[in-house]
Design a protein around this motif. Structure first.
Motif, PDB file in Angstrom:
ATOM      1  N   GLY A  53      -7.339 -37.165  30.925  1.00  0.00           N
ATOM      2  CA  GLY A  53      -8.099 -36.154  31.661  1.00  0.00           C
ATOM      3  C   GLY A  53      -8.949 -35.254  30.798  1.00  0.00           C
ATOM      4  N   VAL A  54      -8.797 -35.334  29.474  1.00  0.00           N
ATOM      5  CA  VAL A  54      -9.582 -34.499  28.563  1.00  0.00           C
ATOM      6  C   VAL A  54     -10.891 -35.217  28.237  1.00  0.00           C
ATOM      7  CG1 VAL A  54      -9.666 -33.459  26.261  1.00  0.00           C
ATOM      8  CG2 VAL A  54      -7.554 -33.393  27.590  1.00  0.00           C
ATOM      9  N   SER A  55     -12.011 -34.520  28.422  1.00  0.00           N
ATOM     10  CA  SER A  55     -13.312 -35.140  28.184  1.00  0.00           C
ATOM     11  C   SER A  55     -13.833 -34.914  26.769  1.00  0.00           C
ATOM     12  CB  SER A  55     -14.343 -34.610  29.190  1.00  0.00           C
ATOM     13  OG  SER A  55     -14.502 -33.207  29.046  1.00  0.00           O
ATOM     14  N   LYS A  56     -13.421 -33.811  26.139  1.00  0.00           N
ATOM     15  CA  LYS A  56     -13.883 -33.516  24.780  1.00  0.00           C
ATOM     16  C   LYS A  56     -12.910 -32.548  24.115  1.00  0.00           C
ATOM     17  CE  LYS A  56     -17.674 -31.039  24.114  1.00  0.00           C
ATOM     18  NZ  LYS A  56     -19.109 -30.658  24.013  1.00  0.00           N
ATOM     19  N   VAL A  57     -12.819 -32.648  22.786  1.00  0.00           N
ATOM     20  CA  VAL A  57     -11.978 -31.736  22.011  1.00  0.00           C
ATOM     21  C   VAL A  57     -12.857 -31.014  21.000  1.00  0.00           C
ATOM     22  CG1 VAL A  57     -10.072 -31.540  20.367  1.00  0.00           C
ATOM     23  CG2 VAL A  57      -9.907 -33.148  22.272  1.00  0.00           C
ATOM     24  N   LEU A  58     -12.751 -29.695  20.975  1.00  0.00           N
ATOM     25  CA  LEU A  58     -13.453 -28.876  19.990  1.00  0.00           C
ATOM     26  C   LEU A  58     -12.450 -28.481  18.905  1.00  0.00           C
ATOM     27  CD1 LEU A  58     -15.442 -26.497  22.395  1.00  0.00           C
ATOM     28  CD2 LEU A  58     -16.212 -28.655  21.367  1.00  0.00           C
ATOM     29  N   LEU A  59     -12.802 -28.707  17.655  1.00  0.00           N
ATOM     30  CA  LEU A  59     -11.904 -28.420  16.545  1.00  0.00           C
ATOM     31  C   LEU A  59     -12.468 -27.293  15.680  1.00  0.00           C
ATOM     32  CD1 LEU A  59      -9.490 -28.985  14.678  1.00  0.00           C
ATOM     33  CD2 LEU A  59     -10.832 -30.822  13.620  1.00  0.00           C
ATOM     34  N   ALA A  60     -11.779 -26.157  15.690  1.00  0.00           N
ATOM     35  CA  ALA A  60     -12.129 -25.029  14.828  1.00  0.00           C
ATOM     36  C   ALA A  60     -11.075 -24.955  13.733  1.00  0.00           C
ATOM     37  CB  ALA A  60     -12.183 -23.733  15.633  1.00  0.00           C
ATOM     38  N   ASP A  61     -11.355 -25.600  12.616  1.00  0.00           N
ATOM     39  CA  ASP A  61     -10.388 -25.719  11.534  1.00  0.00           C
ATOM     40  C   ASP A  61     -10.792 -24.775  10.404  1.00  0.00           C
ATOM     41  OD1 ASP A  61      -8.638 -26.510   9.509  1.00  0.00           O
ATOM     42  OD2 ASP A  61      -8.629 -28.592  10.180  1.00  0.00           O
ATOM     43  N   ASN A  62     -10.078 -23.656  10.294  1.00  0.00           N
ATOM     44  CA  ASN A  62     -10.409 -22.670   9.281  1.00  0.00           C
ATOM     45  C   ASN A  62      -9.172 -21.821   8.996  1.00  0.00           C
ATOM     46  OD1 ASN A  62     -11.560 -19.814   8.395  1.00  0.00           O
ATOM     47  ND2 ASN A  62     -13.184 -21.324   8.007  1.00  0.00           N
ATOM     48  N   ALA A  63      -9.059 -21.325   7.792  1.00  0.00           N
ATOM     49  CA  ALA A  63      -7.910 -20.516   7.409  1.00  0.00           C
ATOM     50  C   ALA A  63      -7.774 -19.269   8.274  1.00  0.00           C
ATOM     51  CB  ALA A  63      -8.018 -20.112   5.938  1.00  0.00           C
ATOM     52  N   ALA A  64      -8.874 -18.809   8.868  1.00  0.00           N
ATOM     53  CA  ALA A  64      -8.841 -17.610   9.711  1.00  0.00           C
ATOM     54  C   ALA A  64      -7.996 -17.820  10.965  1.00  0.00           C
ATOM     55  CB  ALA A  64     -10.260 -17.204  10.102  1.00  0.00           C
ATOM     56  N   TYR A  65      -7.809 -19.093  11.354  1.00  0.00           N
ATOM     57  CA  TYR A  65      -7.077 -19.389  12.582  1.00  0.00           C
ATOM     58  C   TYR A  65      -5.690 -19.979  12.317  1.00  0.00           C
ATOM     59  CZ  TYR A  65     -11.973 -19.223  14.027  1.00  0.00           C
ATOM     60  OH  TYR A  65     -13.277 -18.852  14.219  1.00  0.00           O
TER      61      TYR A  65
END
Length: 309
Positions: A53-65
Motif C-alpha cells: 500500500g505504500v507508493s513512495k518512501v522518503l529517506l531523510a538520513d542525517n545525524a540531526a534525526y
C-alpha cells in the motif's frame, strides 16, 4: 490526495506501529508516502518500501534525526508536509512528541489518538478516558493526526515495491541535545505489540512478587505490564505501565492480577480480545470488563496457574 506517514523506528528496524498507521492512511484514500527520518537508517527505508500500500518512501538520513528529537523532527515534517493533505504518525511517545510541533508550525489543528476514519475529513477519537467517542470533522487544509495503533490492523509487511527517494533537508533547531537513555532489555515480547499480556497491580504488594508473573509470562510467551499504582509505588519501571498515561495495548489475551480496574487503566487495555481478572475483591471494577473473573488471593492463584502450565 497524498498522505504522509511518519515511520516509527530505531534506525535499524521498522516498528510494527507504522504498519497500523499505514492501514489508517489507506482508509482515508490516496497515495501513501512514508517518511523515514533517522541516521544510518537505510535498512528501515528498504523495509518501509516493501509494505503493502505504500507508493513512495522518503529517506531523510542525517545525524540531526538520529534520536528523532522533537524540535528537529517537528521542523522537518512541517516543511515536507506542506505538499500533503494528511500527515499521520503513530500515537507513541515519539509521535506524540514531535507532531504537535509540526501542526503548530503549519498553523493547523492537531487530532490525537484517532481510532476510526469516517471520511477524508472526519475521524473518531476517544475522550474521557475512553468512556465517550468523539467524532471530529476538520476543515484544515492539512489534517495532522496521531493514530492509535491498536485500533487498526497492521498492513502487510511484504508485497510492496515502492521507490526510495533520498532527501537533503536538514533541520537542526539547536534547541535540544540527546543526553542518554536507559533501556530495559528483555527476551519477552514488546509490551505494545504482544499477543498475550499479564499485568500486576497494587495487590502485588512489592516488586519482588512480580517474579510470579515473570515465571508465568515466560511459560506462555507473554509480555508483563503493570498498573499505574504499581509503577508509582516503585514496584516496576514506568515502561511497563499500561493505561491512559502509559501504553495502550490490545492483545488477544490480557490477564489482570491484583488490579482493581481504575478507569485510567481500563482505557489502556479494554480493547483486548479476552480479559481475565484475578482479584480477591469481588466488587473490583475490573470484573465489569473481564470475560473471565477469578475471585481469589493472587498469591494462591498465580502459583497454581504456573504449576498448571
Amino acid at each position: 490526495m497524498s498522505i504522509l506517514v511518519i515511520a516509527e523506528h530505531d534506525n535499524a528496524a521498522l516498528k510494527g506501529a507504522t504498519l497500523n498507521t499505514v492501514t489508517a492512511a489507506a482508509k482515508i484514500g490516496g497515495d501513501v508516502v512514508v517518511l523515514v527520518a533517522g541516521s544510518n537508517c537505510g535498512a528501515v527505508a528498504e523495509a518501509a518500501a516493501k509494505v503493502a500500500g505504500v507508493s513512495k518512501v522518503l529517506l531523510a538520513d542525517n545525524a540531526a534525526y538520529e534520536y528523532q528529537l522533537a524540535e528537529n523532527m517537528g521542523e522537518l515534517v512541517a516543511e515536507i508536509g506542506t505538499g500533503y493533505s494528511h500527515i499521520l504518525a503513530s500515537a507513541t511517545t515519539t509521535g506524540k512528541d514531535f507532531l504537535p510541533r509540526s501542526a503548530a508550525l503549519l498553523d493547523v489543528n492537531m487530532i490525537s489518538e484517532v481510532i476510526g476514519v469516517e471520511s477524508a475529513d472526519t475521524f473518531t477519537r476517544p475522550i474521557y478516558a475512553g468512556n465517550a467517542i468523539a467524532t471530529v470533522k476538520s476543515s484544515d487544509s492539512i489534517k495532522v493526526m496521531t493514530v492509535r495503533a491498536t485500533a487498526f490492523d497492521a498492513a502487510a509487511a511484504e508485497g510492496g515495491s515502492a521507490a526510495v527517494e533520498a532527501l537533503d533537508v536538514v533541520k537542526d533547531a539547536g534547541l535540544s541535545a540527546f543526553a542518554g537513555e536507559e533501556l530495559a532489555k528483555s527476551d519477552r515480547p514488546e509490551l505494545a505489540g504482544a499477543k498475550i499480556v499479564i499485568s500486576g497491580g497494587r495487590g502485588m504488594q512489592n516488586g519482588d512478587n512480580f517474579e510470579m508473573l515473570y515465571k508465568v509470562a515466560d511459560k506462555i510467551g507473554a509480555a508483563v505490564g503493570a498498573s499505574r499504582a504499581a509503577v508509582d509505588a516503585g514496584f516496576v519501571p514506568n515502561d511497563m505501565q499500561v493505561g491512559q498515561t502509559g501504553k495502550i495495548v490490545a492483545p488477544d489475551l490480557y490477564v489482570a492480577v491484583g488490579i482493581s480496574g481504575a478507569i485510567q487503566h481500563l482505557a489502556g487495555m479494554k480493547d483486548s480480545k479476552v480479559i481475565v481478572a484475578i482479584n480477591k475483591d469481588e466488587e473490583a471494577p475490573i470484573f465489569q470488563v473481564a470475560d473471565y473473573g477469578l475471585v481469589a488471593d493472587l498469591f494462591d492463584a498465580v502459583p497454581e496457574l504456573e504449576n498448571a502450565l
